[in-house]
Design a protein around this motif. Sequence first.
Motif, PDB file in Angstrom:
ATOM      1  N   GLU A  65       0.858  -1.185   0.000  1.00 35.51           N
ATOM      2  CA  GLU A  65       0.000   0.000   0.000  1.00 35.51           C
ATOM      3  C   GLU A  65       0.892   1.232   0.000  1.00 35.51           C
ATOM      4  OE1 GLU A  65      -3.570  -2.121   2.507  1.00 35.51           O
ATOM      5  OE2 GLU A  65      -2.465  -0.474   3.415  1.00 35.51           O
ATOM      6  N   HIS A  66       0.753   2.048  -1.008  1.00 37.32           N
ATOM      7  CA  HIS A  66       1.569   3.242  -1.117  1.00 37.32           C
ATOM      8  C   HIS A  66       0.723   4.393  -1.652  1.00 37.32           C
ATOM      9  CE1 HIS A  66       1.600   1.252  -4.994  1.00 37.32           C
ATOM     10  NE2 HIS A  66       1.749   2.452  -5.528  1.00 37.32           N
ATOM     11  N   MET A  67       1.191   5.598  -1.412  1.00 38.34           N
ATOM     12  CA  MET A  67       0.540   6.791  -1.922  1.00 38.34           C
ATOM     13  C   MET A  67       1.628   7.721  -2.425  1.00 38.34           C
ATOM     14  SD  MET A  67      -2.877   7.306   0.237  1.00 38.34           S
ATOM     15  CE  MET A  67      -3.558   7.898  -1.263  1.00 38.34           C
ATOM     16  N   ILE A  68       1.327   8.451  -3.493  1.00 41.70           N
ATOM     17  CA  ILE A  68       2.295   9.354  -4.111  1.00 41.70           C
ATOM     18  C   ILE A  68       1.672  10.735  -4.244  1.00 41.70           C
ATOM     19  CG2 ILE A  68       3.652   9.838  -6.186  1.00 41.70           C
ATOM     20  CD1 ILE A  68       3.583   6.799  -6.769  1.00 41.70           C
ATOM     21  N   VAL A  69       2.444  11.766  -3.910  1.00 43.22           N
ATOM     22  CA  VAL A  69       2.047  13.143  -4.188  1.00 43.22           C
ATOM     23  C   VAL A  69       3.173  13.820  -4.964  1.00 43.22           C
ATOM     24  CG1 VAL A  69       0.478  13.450  -2.227  1.00 43.22           C
ATOM     25  CG2 VAL A  69       2.877  14.011  -1.965  1.00 43.22           C
ATOM     26  N   GLU A  70       2.781  14.745  -5.820  1.00 46.62           N
ATOM     27  CA  GLU A  70       3.783  15.532  -6.534  1.00 46.62           C
ATOM     28  C   GLU A  70       4.111  16.752  -5.688  1.00 46.62           C
ATOM     29  OE1 GLU A  70       4.641  17.648 -10.847  1.00 46.62           O
ATOM     30  OE2 GLU A  70       2.672  16.761 -10.450  1.00 46.62           O
ATOM     31  N   HIS A 114      -3.331   7.968   4.639  1.00 50.67           N
ATOM     32  CA  HIS A 114      -3.770   8.660   3.422  1.00 50.67           C
ATOM     33  C   HIS A 114      -3.027   9.986   3.300  1.00 50.67           C
ATOM     34  CE1 HIS A 114      -6.403  10.116   0.266  1.00 50.67           C
ATOM     35  NE2 HIS A 114      -6.550  11.232   0.953  1.00 50.67           N
ATOM     36  N   ILE A 115      -2.513  10.303   2.090  1.00 49.65           N
ATOM     37  CA  ILE A 115      -1.973  11.630   1.802  1.00 49.65           C
ATOM     38  C   ILE A 115      -2.564  12.112   0.486  1.00 49.65           C
ATOM     39  CG2 ILE A 115       0.187  11.382   3.102  1.00 49.65           C
ATOM     40  CD1 ILE A 115       1.617  10.876   0.422  1.00 49.65           C
ATOM     41  N   ARG A 116      -2.695  13.425   0.351  1.00 47.90           N
ATOM     42  CA  ARG A 116      -3.281  14.012  -0.855  1.00 47.90           C
ATOM     43  C   ARG A 116      -2.905  15.483  -0.913  1.00 47.90           C
ATOM     44  NH1 ARG A 116      -7.297  13.607  -4.344  1.00 47.90           N
ATOM     45  NH2 ARG A 116      -7.791  11.517  -3.670  1.00 47.90           N
ATOM     46  N   ARG A 117      -2.637  15.964  -2.116  1.00 49.60           N
ATOM     47  CA  ARG A 117      -2.428  17.399  -2.340  1.00 49.60           C
ATOM     48  C   ARG A 117      -3.805  18.052  -2.409  1.00 49.60           C
ATOM     49  NH1 ARG A 117       1.789  20.511  -2.161  1.00 49.60           N
ATOM     50  NH2 ARG A 117       3.058  19.011  -3.289  1.00 49.60           N
ATOM     51  N   LEU A 118      -3.986  19.127  -1.646  1.00 43.94           N
ATOM     52  CA  LEU A 118      -5.259  19.849  -1.638  1.00 43.94           C
ATOM     53  C   LEU A 118      -5.206  21.013  -2.626  1.00 43.94           C
ATOM     54  CD1 LEU A 118      -5.844  19.916   2.220  1.00 43.94           C
ATOM     55  CD2 LEU A 118      -6.889  18.362   0.546  1.00 43.94           C
ATOM     56  N   ALA A 119      -6.358  21.577  -2.930  1.00 46.51           N
ATOM     57  CA  ALA A 119      -6.445  22.686  -3.888  1.00 46.51           C
ATOM     58  C   ALA A 119      -5.609  23.887  -3.440  1.00 46.51           C
ATOM     59  CB  ALA A 119      -7.905  23.090  -4.079  1.00 46.51           C
ATOM     60  N   SER A 120      -5.432  24.055  -2.148  1.00 48.60           N
ATOM     61  CA  SER A 120      -4.642  25.170  -1.603  1.00 48.60           C
ATOM     62  C   SER A 120      -3.145  24.997  -1.853  1.00 48.60           C
ATOM     63  CB  SER A 120      -4.872  25.283  -0.098  1.00 48.60           C
ATOM     64  OG  SER A 120      -4.328  24.128   0.543  1.00 48.60           O
TER      65      SER A 120
END
Length: 175
Positions: free
Chosen positions: A16-21, A65-71
């Motif tokens: 299980e992995h998550m990627i953000v730019e 969980h990680i995620r780039r937000l609109a901000s």
Amino acid sequence: WKRRGCVQFPNPDWHEHMIVERKDGTLWMLARTGRGIMESTSADGGRTWSQPTPSKIKHPVARFHIRRLASGRILMVKHGALHGERPGRTHLTAYLSDDDGASWRGGLLLEERPCSYPDGCQADDGNIYVVYDQGRAGGQILLSVFSEEDVAAGDPEHPRKSAPPRTGPSTRNHG
């Protein structure tokens, strides 16, 4: 789909992995392993990856969980505080980073009870929706709805002391 590149994590167990730019265009991958969260980066769009290293983010052997937000901030949802002991799958807490994961702030406690497998998204109106389960066999799927401001108001070192999500039309916990 075409395989672009890969990296081997030690003790991957669940893959299980998550990627953000990141803002500089590099990719930052966090992965769940038997050793806790490990991380790797790519500067060429995922063709090659750095040697995985243990993350400073303490976490039990469980999904996060990680995620780039609109901000432009990064949202991370994980179990427990940022540092110190790794709890079990309790105290699901949201954090924000303004510097691509170098530091975190906030500490909004979403769920104190045992729970697992958080995932989320941000709606066009800015609200953040995080879904997770409780009681795997015959349990519940739960939804927390909150704002970045709710997360930022928390205390990253003492998330259990942070105020619960405000009540009202924009922030609710649903069971």
